[in-house]
Motif scaffolding. Sequence first.
Motif, PDB file in Angstrom:
ATOM      1  N   TYR A 371       0.843  -1.202   0.000  1.00 18.82           N
ATOM      2  CA  TYR A 371       0.000   0.000   0.000  1.00 18.82           C
ATOM      3  C   TYR A 371       0.876   1.249   0.000  1.00 18.82           C
ATOM      4  O   TYR A 371       1.945   1.281   0.610  1.00 18.82           O
ATOM      5  N   GLY A 372       0.386   2.291  -0.678  1.00 19.17           N
ATOM      6  CA  GLY A 372       1.151   3.530  -0.790  1.00 19.17           C
ATOM      7  C   GLY A 372       0.655   4.633   0.118  1.00 19.17           C
ATOM      8  O   GLY A 372       1.343   5.641   0.304  1.00 19.17           O
ATOM      9  N   LEU A 373      -0.553   4.448   0.687  1.00 19.57           N
ATOM     10  CA  LEU A 373      -1.132   5.453   1.585  1.00 19.57           C
ATOM     11  C   LEU A 373      -1.855   4.737   2.710  1.00 19.57           C
ATOM     12  O   LEU A 373      -2.528   3.728   2.478  1.00 19.57           O
ATOM     13  N   VAL A 374      -1.713   5.249   3.927  1.00 17.29           N
ATOM     14  CA  VAL A 374      -2.465   4.725   5.065  1.00 17.29           C
ATOM     15  C   VAL A 374      -3.274   5.863   5.687  1.00 17.29           C
ATOM     16  O   VAL A 374      -2.749   6.941   5.949  1.00 17.29           O
ATOM     17  N   LYS A 375      -4.553   5.608   5.857  1.00 19.83           N
ATOM     18  CA  LYS A 375      -5.391   6.524   6.613  1.00 19.83           C
ATOM     19  C   LYS A 375      -5.372   6.045   8.063  1.00 19.83           C
ATOM     20  O   LYS A 375      -5.892   4.961   8.372  1.00 19.83           O
ATOM     21  N   LEU A 376      -4.768   6.829   8.938  1.00 24.01           N
ATOM     22  CA  LEU A 376      -4.601   6.452  10.340  1.00 24.01           C
ATOM     23  C   LEU A 376      -5.601   7.240  11.170  1.00 24.01           C
ATOM     24  O   LEU A 376      -5.544   8.471  11.249  1.00 24.01           O
ATOM     25  N   ASP A 377      -6.501   6.527  11.815  1.00 24.94           N
ATOM     26  CA  ASP A 377      -7.691   7.127  12.424  1.00 24.94           C
ATOM     27  C   ASP A 377      -7.671   6.976  13.948  1.00 24.94           C
ATOM     28  O   ASP A 377      -6.910   6.191  14.503  1.00 24.94           O
ATOM     29  N   PHE A 378      -8.531   7.751  14.627  1.00 18.75           N
ATOM     30  CA  PHE A 378      -8.685   7.708  16.085  1.00 18.75           C
ATOM     31  C   PHE A 378      -7.330   7.940  16.786  1.00 18.75           C
ATOM     32  O   PHE A 378      -7.056   7.361  17.836  1.00 18.75           O
ATOM     33  N   LEU A 379      -6.502   8.807  16.233  1.00 20.50           N
ATOM     34  CA  LEU A 379      -5.137   8.974  16.747  1.00 20.50           C
ATOM     35  C   LEU A 379      -5.098   9.654  18.107  1.00 20.50           C
ATOM     36  O   LEU A 379      -4.161   9.440  18.883  1.00 20.50           O
ATOM     37  N   PHE A 380      -6.091  10.469  18.432  1.00 22.39           N
ATOM     38  CA  PHE A 380      -6.122  11.163  19.718  1.00 22.39           C
ATOM     39  C   PHE A 380      -6.012  10.211  20.897  1.00 22.39           C
ATOM     40  O   PHE A 380      -5.568  10.589  21.989  1.00 22.39           O
ATOM     41  N   ALA A 381      -6.413   8.946  20.716  1.00 19.58           N
ATOM     42  CA  ALA A 381      -6.455   7.978  21.817  1.00 19.58           C
ATOM     43  C   ALA A 381      -5.077   7.712  22.404  1.00 19.58           C
ATOM     44  O   ALA A 381      -4.963   7.280  23.555  1.00 19.58           O
ATOM     45  N   ALA A 382      -4.018   7.972  21.633  1.00 14.08           N
ATOM     46  CA  ALA A 382      -2.661   7.690  22.119  1.00 14.08           C
ATOM     47  C   ALA A 382      -2.311   8.502  23.354  1.00 14.08           C
ATOM     48  O   ALA A 382      -1.444   8.093  24.132  1.00 14.08           O
ATOM     49  N   ALA A 383      -2.958   9.652  23.557  1.00  9.91           N
ATOM     50  CA  ALA A 383      -2.504  10.604  24.578  1.00  9.91           C
ATOM     51  C   ALA A 383      -3.454  10.739  25.758  1.00  9.91           C
ATOM     52  O   ALA A 383      -3.421  11.737  26.468  1.00  9.91           O
ATOM     53  N   LEU A 384      -4.286   9.729  26.017  1.00 11.03           N
ATOM     54  CA  LEU A 384      -5.330   9.884  27.032  1.00 11.03           C
ATOM     55  C   LEU A 384      -4.843   9.711  28.464  1.00 11.03           C
ATOM     56  O   LEU A 384      -5.469  10.226  29.387  1.00 11.03           O
ATOM     57  N   ALA A 385      -3.757   8.998  28.677  1.00 14.39           N
ATOM     58  CA  ALA A 385      -3.287   8.757  30.057  1.00 14.39           C
ATOM     59  C   ALA A 385      -1.765   8.757  30.069  1.00 14.39           C
ATOM     60  O   ALA A 385      -1.137   7.696  30.100  1.00 14.39           O
ATOM     61  N   PRO A 386      -1.139   9.934  30.035  1.00 11.80           N
ATOM     62  CA  PRO A 386       0.324   9.991  29.990  1.00 11.80           C
ATOM     63  C   PRO A 386       0.958   9.515  31.291  1.00 11.80           C
ATOM     64  O   PRO A 386       0.354   9.633  32.366  1.00 11.80           O
ATOM     65  N   PRO A 387       2.184   8.979  31.202  1.00 14.60           N
ATOM     66  CA  PRO A 387       2.897   8.581  32.416  1.00 14.60           C
ATOM     67  C   PRO A 387       3.347   9.814  33.208  1.00 14.60           C
ATOM     68  O   PRO A 387       3.222  10.956  32.737  1.00 14.60           O
ATOM     69  N   SER A 388       3.897   9.601  34.387  1.00 14.22           N
ATOM     70  CA  SER A 388       4.218  10.711  35.285  1.00 14.22           C
ATOM     71  C   SER A 388       5.280  11.651  34.741  1.00 14.22           C
ATOM     72  O   SER A 388       5.335  12.819  35.127  1.00 14.22           O
ATOM     73  N   ASP A 389       6.127  11.181  33.839  1.00 13.69           N
ATOM     74  CA  ASP A 389       7.182  12.036  33.303  1.00 13.69           C
ATOM     75  C   ASP A 389       6.827  12.646  31.960  1.00 13.69           C
ATOM     76  O   ASP A 389       7.689  13.209  31.277  1.00 13.69           O
ATOM     77  N   LYS A 390       5.558  12.528  31.541  1.00 14.89           N
ATOM     78  CA  LYS A 390       5.114  13.075  30.266  1.00 14.89           C
ATOM     79  C   LYS A 390       3.788  13.803  30.459  1.00 14.89           C
ATOM     80  O   LYS A 390       3.054  13.578  31.426  1.00 14.89           O
ATOM     81  N   ASN A 391       3.469  14.687  29.493  1.00 10.23           N
ATOM     82  CA  ASN A 391       2.119  15.236  29.426  1.00 10.23           C
ATOM     83  C   ASN A 391       1.475  14.754  28.129  1.00 10.23           C
ATOM     84  O   ASN A 391       2.126  14.120  27.294  1.00 10.23           O
TER      85      ASN A 391
END
Length: 565
Positions: A371-391
């Motif tokens: 495949y030459g293109l990927v539509k990557l969806d629901f990406l906001f979910a990656a940042a819902l609960a950051p560890p203590s050393d990240k925001n």
Amino acid sequence: MKLRKALLRYEDQSLELDPGKMTFHEGLYADFSVEQETMARNGIAGCCRYSIMLHPKRTVQSVRLVVEFEMSYAPTDRIFCNGYQSWTETRSFSPSERIPDISWVLRPFAERLGDYRAVRENPRAPLHAWTYSYVESAGGHVRFIGGVLERTGMTLIRHFPEQGICRVEKILEGMQLEHSFPAFECWTGEARSPEPLLDEWFRQQETPARSPARKILGWTSWYRHFTDIDEKKILGNLEALDLFRADLPEELRRPESADWVFQIDDGWQEATGDWGAVRKAIPAGMGDLAAKIRDKGFMPGLWLAPFVAAENSELYRKNRHWFLRGPQGRPLPVGYNPYWKGRYFALDIYRKEVREYLAAVLWQIRERWGYGLVKLDFLFAAALAPPSDKNSGQMMYDAMEFLRECAGPMRILACGVPLGTAFGRADYCRIGPDVHLRWEHRLLKWLGARERLDTRQSLVNTFARRHLDGRAFRVDPDVVVLREQGQHLEELQRHTLLTVNTLLGSVLFCSDDLRELPGEIRTRFASAIEMFLHAEVLSSRLGDDGRYEIAVRYRGKKHFLDGQL
């Protein structure tokens, strides 16, 4: 716009920072610098960059940093408020308007899709924006403010028109600081229009934008078949698109400035999250489909939601320790999706197993399937609960960097993503919510859902965020609906959707079976493709009453299009 004060709070301490000076305190010291340009250039005046570096003497927790500006707001001013992520309502507001909170009815199902928790605090601002915002007067004077260093945290801009205050905050949440940290960076300027300010703001960014990708046009499966796809339907629509393109003039069949794409959307996988398990309805496999798409001369595209997994997926059942944790220590539910038959959960991108799994998935899609293109969806979910050393901003930035690295030469169409973290990492990005098979979703609007399925709101977002095209990425306004049956849009509404998306976006996809469309509709779509490739947009405007105006130069002549949303 004048600096009012800068406040730093950490643990139970509170102090005011002086510009141009070091501020020393028991647990840390802060360096607040202000770089101001005294001369106007490129039509911009009042350029100023504000930076705050924090240097902890020990581990410091519960840091909050707020910089306030004096800002006058006239009743006729318009305040541009960029929404939290791709789908979030984005437009210009009057100073007397308010952004509503989501109803308690929807909170269990949709609250985490947006910023509702982040802004639900006292004092709650009437209006707020993410990453950048500006105030435009009736006479055309624009005052702009934008975050510069979004990799260290997302910038939240709150407007308090009644108090004459604009408050800018870096969302640091519960992160603890142990080392020197660039905690705040923003840029302000004034001009006669937003465009030169946006150009200068992007020049200020630490990470330059990628060179603009070529436009793309073609077909995607979602709005015709949704998750009900199989090999026969895919190949039938591929043949229909090929025959449609064959009837076009040569300059449209093989355009110099765009690529034809055939994209397979949600429904090819056994379950969301199980990206190696292809549905039995596609017996030849995804690699075979990609080869057939390439044989027809189209770029194959594929949808996936890399950072989430459905409750019924094998990935979730067997690897629950891979997921972000909620307050009770259980996997964190993101929301509810009826197409996935229930809840879905967010993966922890900092787990080695997760990164290895997703890297292998994207490698397979790129190298083995082709495949030459990927539509990557629901990406906001990656940042819902950051560890203590990240925001959350750092976590989202890291997630986008990871995807960019894994995708390699594949083009990324990002969707459901906080836009600032996609700058320089996505080739294309959705700038509005999903179009709906009805003009408006009035119930979701009434319940305060700012990420609702809504065709009219999708168009409003397209007008509001069009200025990002070619600056941050190529903008995707979502698909056009051409068919007359199986949907609830009136003919004029379909025409409006086709007109706006054709002229104000760099992605033009339909989702209809082109074999079933009457000849006059296929001709209309062919004319839209010609405009998409050759029309130069000179200006666009959407009024408060829903009236729009678009000026274009096409075939050497100026044309003015108007209508009503």
